[in-house]
Design a protein around this motif. Structure first.
Motif, PDB file in Angstrom:
ATOM      1  N   ARG A 216       0.859  -1.185   0.000  1.00  0.00           N
ATOM      2  CA  ARG A 216       0.000   0.000   0.000  1.00  0.00           C
ATOM      3  C   ARG A 216       0.893   1.232   0.000  1.00  0.00           C
ATOM      4  NH1 ARG A 216      -2.179   0.009   4.870  1.00  0.00           N
ATOM      5  NH2 ARG A 216      -3.778  -1.467   4.311  1.00  0.00           N
ATOM      6  N   ILE A 217       0.544   2.210  -0.824  1.00  0.00           N
ATOM      7  CA  ILE A 217       1.369   3.408  -0.976  1.00  0.00           C
ATOM      8  C   ILE A 217       0.511   4.622  -0.637  1.00  0.00           C
ATOM      9  CG2 ILE A 217       2.757   4.761  -2.624  1.00  0.00           C
ATOM     10  CD1 ILE A 217       2.182   1.543  -3.983  1.00  0.00           C
ATOM     11  N   GLU A 218       0.936   5.390   0.362  1.00  0.00           N
ATOM     12  CA  GLU A 218       0.229   6.614   0.726  1.00  0.00           C
ATOM     13  C   GLU A 218       1.112   7.780   0.297  1.00  0.00           C
ATOM     14  OE1 GLU A 218      -2.244   6.825   4.192  1.00  0.00           O
ATOM     15  OE2 GLU A 218      -3.161   5.640   2.591  1.00  0.00           O
ATOM     16  N   THR A 219       0.581   8.630  -0.541  1.00  0.00           N
ATOM     17  CA  THR A 219       1.354   9.745  -1.069  1.00  0.00           C
ATOM     18  C   THR A 219       0.733  11.054  -0.606  1.00  0.00           C
ATOM     19  OG1 THR A 219       1.712   8.398  -3.027  1.00  0.00           O
ATOM     20  CG2 THR A 219       2.303  10.716  -3.199  1.00  0.00           C
ATOM     21  N   SER A 220       1.492  11.889   0.109  1.00  0.00           N
ATOM     22  CA  SER A 220       0.942  13.155   0.634  1.00  0.00           C
ATOM     23  C   SER A 220       1.595  14.325  -0.061  1.00  0.00           C
ATOM     24  CB  SER A 220       1.272  13.332   2.112  1.00  0.00           C
ATOM     25  OG  SER A 220       1.002  12.185   2.798  1.00  0.00           O
ATOM     26  N   ARG A 221       0.751  15.259  -0.458  1.00  0.00           N
ATOM     27  CA  ARG A 221       1.252  16.502  -1.069  1.00  0.00           C
ATOM     28  C   ARG A 221       0.689  17.696  -0.305  1.00  0.00           C
ATOM     29  NH1 ARG A 221       1.021  13.039  -5.592  1.00  0.00           N
ATOM     30  NH2 ARG A 221       2.757  13.347  -7.038  1.00  0.00           N
ATOM     31  N   ILE A 222       1.540  18.635  -0.009  1.00  0.00           N
ATOM     32  CA  ILE A 222       1.103  19.880   0.623  1.00  0.00           C
ATOM     33  C   ILE A 222       0.414  20.712  -0.458  1.00  0.00           C
ATOM     34  CG2 ILE A 222       1.869  21.991   1.797  1.00  0.00           C
ATOM     35  CD1 ILE A 222       2.246  19.426   3.464  1.00  0.00           C
ATOM     36  N   ILE A 223      -0.835  21.131  -0.196  1.00  0.00           N
ATOM     37  CA  ILE A 223      -1.570  21.854  -1.248  1.00  0.00           C
ATOM     38  C   ILE A 223      -1.943  23.271  -0.827  1.00  0.00           C
ATOM     39  CG2 ILE A 223      -2.455  19.823  -2.425  1.00  0.00           C
ATOM     40  CD1 ILE A 223      -5.090  20.232  -0.848  1.00  0.00           C
ATOM     41  N   GLY A 224      -1.378  23.749   0.278  1.00  0.00           N
ATOM     42  CA  GLY A 224      -1.637  25.128   0.693  1.00  0.00           C
ATOM     43  C   GLY A 224      -2.765  25.228   1.695  1.00  0.00           C
ATOM     44  N   GLU A 225      -2.896  26.413   2.318  1.00  0.00           N
ATOM     45  CA  GLU A 225      -3.928  26.687   3.318  1.00  0.00           C
ATOM     46  C   GLU A 225      -3.936  25.629   4.420  1.00  0.00           C
ATOM     47  OE1 GLU A 225      -7.307  26.789   0.798  1.00  0.00           O
ATOM     48  OE2 GLU A 225      -6.470  28.444  -0.370  1.00  0.00           O
ATOM     49  N   GLY A 226      -2.754  25.162   4.800  1.00  0.00           N
ATOM     50  CA  GLY A 226      -2.631  24.211   5.899  1.00  0.00           C
ATOM     51  C   GLY A 226      -3.203  22.834   5.599  1.00  0.00           C
ATOM     52  N   ARG A 227      -3.324  22.512   4.316  1.00  0.00           N
ATOM     53  CA  ARG A 227      -3.926  21.219   3.981  1.00  0.00           C
ATOM     54  C   ARG A 227      -2.957  20.349   3.180  1.00  0.00           C
ATOM     55  NH1 ARG A 227      -8.548  22.634   0.268  1.00  0.00           N
ATOM     56  NH2 ARG A 227      -6.810  23.845  -0.558  1.00  0.00           N
ATOM     57  N   ARG A 228      -3.238  19.059   3.211  1.00  0.00           N
ATOM     58  CA  ARG A 228      -2.478  18.173   2.327  1.00  0.00           C
ATOM     59  C   ARG A 228      -3.429  17.194   1.632  1.00  0.00           C
ATOM     60  NH1 ARG A 228       1.074  13.953   5.847  1.00  0.00           N
ATOM     61  NH2 ARG A 228      -0.675  12.750   6.634  1.00  0.00           N
ATOM     62  N   TYR A 229      -3.008  16.751   0.489  1.00  0.00           N
ATOM     63  CA  TYR A 229      -3.795  15.857  -0.355  1.00  0.00           C
ATOM     64  C   TYR A 229      -3.123  14.483  -0.318  1.00  0.00           C
ATOM     65  CZ  TYR A 229      -5.555  13.964  -4.829  1.00  0.00           C
ATOM     66  OH  TYR A 229      -6.110  13.188  -5.816  1.00  0.00           O
ATOM     67  N   VAL A 230      -3.867  13.465   0.126  1.00  0.00           N
ATOM     68  CA  VAL A 230      -3.274  12.136   0.315  1.00  0.00           C
ATOM     69  C   VAL A 230      -3.969  11.135  -0.604  1.00  0.00           C
ATOM     70  CG1 VAL A 230      -2.732  10.332   2.012  1.00  0.00           C
ATOM     71  CG2 VAL A 230      -2.918  12.724   2.751  1.00  0.00           C
ATOM     72  N   ARG A 231      -3.186  10.415  -1.355  1.00  0.00           N
ATOM     73  CA  ARG A 231      -3.748   9.379  -2.239  1.00  0.00           C
ATOM     74  C   ARG A 231      -3.252   8.010  -1.806  1.00  0.00           C
ATOM     75  NH1 ARG A 231      -4.781  11.409  -7.896  1.00  0.00           N
ATOM     76  NH2 ARG A 231      -4.081   9.432  -8.737  1.00  0.00           N
ATOM     77  N   THR A 232      -4.156   7.035  -1.825  1.00  0.00           N
ATOM     78  CA  THR A 232      -3.772   5.660  -1.510  1.00  0.00           C
ATOM     79  C   THR A 232      -3.819   4.823  -2.783  1.00  0.00           C
ATOM     80  OG1 THR A 232      -4.786   5.931   0.659  1.00  0.00           O
ATOM     81  CG2 THR A 232      -4.253   3.680  -0.012  1.00  0.00           C
ATOM     82  N   THR A 233      -2.679   4.260  -3.110  1.00  0.00           N
ATOM     83  CA  THR A 233      -2.503   3.429  -4.306  1.00  0.00           C
ATOM     84  C   THR A 233      -2.050   2.054  -3.833  1.00  0.00           C
ATOM     85  OG1 THR A 233      -1.774   5.389  -5.522  1.00  0.00           O
ATOM     86  CG2 THR A 233      -1.101   3.278  -6.451  1.00  0.00           C
ATOM     87  N   ASN A 234      -2.269   1.016  -4.620  1.00  0.00           N
ATOM     88  CA  ASN A 234      -1.823  -0.314  -4.202  1.00  0.00           C
ATOM     89  C   ASN A 234      -1.106  -1.041  -5.316  1.00  0.00           C
ATOM     90  OD1 ASN A 234      -3.272  -0.779  -1.486  1.00  0.00           O
ATOM     91  ND2 ASN A 234      -4.874   0.026  -2.830  1.00  0.00           N
ATOM     92  N   PHE A 235      -0.038  -1.725  -4.947  1.00  0.00           N
ATOM     93  CA  PHE A 235       0.512  -2.759  -5.825  1.00  0.00           C
ATOM     94  C   PHE A 235      -0.130  -4.061  -5.388  1.00  0.00           C
ATOM     95  CE2 PHE A 235       3.713  -6.240  -5.943  1.00  0.00           C
ATOM     96  CZ  PHE A 235       3.579  -6.509  -7.292  1.00  0.00           C
ATOM     97  N   ILE A 236      -0.683  -4.780  -6.349  1.00  0.00           N
ATOM     98  CA  ILE A 236      -1.340  -6.065  -6.055  1.00  0.00           C
ATOM     99  C   ILE A 236      -0.528  -7.164  -6.729  1.00  0.00           C
ATOM    100  CG2 ILE A 236      -3.476  -7.379  -6.281  1.00  0.00           C
ATOM    101  CD1 ILE A 236      -4.846  -4.576  -6.817  1.00  0.00           C
TER     102      ILE A 236
END
Ligand code: FES
Ligand SMILES: [Fe+2]
Length: 412
Positions: A216-236
């Motif tokens: 499982r891969i969790e990728t976080s990006r800082i997107i401004g205004e004190g927030r971050r955008y997190v995506r969960t991707t999977n290798f199966i």
């Protein structure tokens, strides 16, 4: 970086190779069901270096046999679907989906010679618009209970396409989250989309967790205004992945919800230098907008499943477009971008001379998992994510989606 031996282990998929034996421990797609409707001509296909023929018998059951007739090797894909199976049109021998020889019209009536013939045959099942096969030894494992396997048919949309490179390059591209900030960048103007979140932070933090199905891969990006955008991707394991894909319904019709389904890319070797990518889109709550998927994903494919943009025409790269709107000058279709990059790495990546960075964490984890699975298999154990009983698959921990959270909360 890998040794040459490790690279060979992971990339060679022919019969008898360790990597090929690993891939053969799992159910694999070999065609889309709509390519083989009842009464259709048998399809000649090549899978993991084996030449095969896929057909539907008169009962509608899919069968997969070695392409060449065991008598004197005529091509069975030209055969007739009749007599309970597929009949070779050279001398009339007929075979059922299990590889049993049903008839040998030229042999004496009392002969039992046909009972001695067992043609290579692999079991097949129709699942969610895919025809899956098991090409390994012994009895097939249980099918993993992926939600999209049991979803109503209009919640799943699938296409397949040829990539002229080794399948592992497809595996690696799917779990390389940083490339989303560059390769696929398309100018969206002032509109705030998930695409623009990806461009806002070019150095995402990538967390990797080993799971019962892969990584499982969790990728976080800082997107401004004190927030971050997190995506969960999977290798199966061993050649599939799931990720937040293109919108599943037209954003003009329904508000996009990246947690209402996901996309999967399943990369099946044709041989060591070519593979078939199965692009699957799954929506949980209702029917998928198939026309939209057609435009977003299938547009740009030729009838023979190769790309309109390809190596021969330098993928129609346009330098004016690079200045004006897209990062790589090859249009807005992600499939084209991914086909270009995986093919541009060469037929089989030379992993003995690469220089991996911190954003390649998931790729490193995937390779380790694949190498240990080959090890386990060679010791006679079931590799990761192969179970005889469907109840043993632990997919409750399987999630694919995205969220926006407070960067401050997340740091605490
Ligand atoms: S080669 Fe097929 S029946 Fe003879
Ligand atoms: Fe990509």
């Amino acid at each position: 970086m890998l040794t040459q031996h490790q690279n060979d282990l992971l990339t060679r998929s022919g019969p008898g190779t360790p990597g090929g034996k690993l891939l053969r421990c799992y159910w694999q797609p070999v065609a889309l069901a709509n390519e083989l409707p009842a009464g259709a001509a048998p399809l000649p296909i090549r899978v993991m270096g084996e030449d095969l023929v896929l057909f539907r018998d008169e009962q509608g059951r899919p069968g997969l046999l070695a392409l060449r007739c065991p008598h004197r090797k005529a091509d069975l894909s030209y055969g007739r679907v009749e007599a309970g199976g597929l009949r070779c049109v050279y001398h009339g021998w007929a075979f059922d989906i299990h590889g049993r020889c049903l008839e040998q019209p030229g042999e004496p009536r009392e002969s039992s010679y046909k009972d001695l013939i067992r043609h290579t045959a692999y079991p097949c099942v129709d699942v969610s618009g895919l025809i899956l096969t098991y090409m390994g030894e012994g009895a097939p494992p249980a099918l993993p209970p992926f939600p999209f396997f049991s979803a109503p048919s209009d919640h799943v949309w699938t296409r397949r396409m040829i990539h002229e490179c080794n399948y592992l390059q497809g595996n690696e591209g799917n779990i390389d989250p940083q490339h989303l900030s560059f390769l696929h960048r398309v100018d969206m103007g002032a509109q705030v989309t998930y695409g623009s979140y990806l461009a806002r932070d070019e150095a995402p933090v990538i967390d990797v967790t080993e799971t019962s199905y892969g990584v499982r891969i969790e990728t976080s990006r800082i997107i401004g205004e004190g927030r971050r955008y997190v995506r969960t991707t999977n290798f199966i394991m061993p050649n599939n992945s799931s990720f937040v894909g293109v919108p599943l319904v037209d954003p003009k019709v329904a508000s996009p919800d990246s947690n209402d389904g996901y996309s999967l890319n399943w990369h099946v070797p044709i041989d060591d230098y070519t593979h078939m990518k199965y692009a699957i889109c799954y929506r949980i709550s209702g029917p998928i907008d198939a026309d939209l998927q057609e435009r977003l994903i299938a547009d740009g494919l030729k009838e023979d499943l190769s790309g309109v943009r390809n190596r021969r025409n330098r993928y129609l790269q346009n330098r004016d477009e690079m200045r004006a709107s897209t990062f790589i000058g090859m249009g807005a279709n992600f499939q084209d971008h991914d086909r270009w990059v995986t093919e541009s790495q060469g037929p089989i990546v030379d992993r003995t001379t690469e220089n991996l960075g911190s954003t390649d964490r998931a790729i490193i984890a995937m390779r380790k998992q694949m190498l240990s699975a080959i090890d386990a298999m060679e010791q006679g154990k079931l590799p990761l994510f192969v179970h005889e009983d469907a109840a043993d698959y632990r997919l409750e921990e399987f999630f694919t989606g995205s969220r926006i959270e407070s960067a401050r909360d997340a740091a605490q």
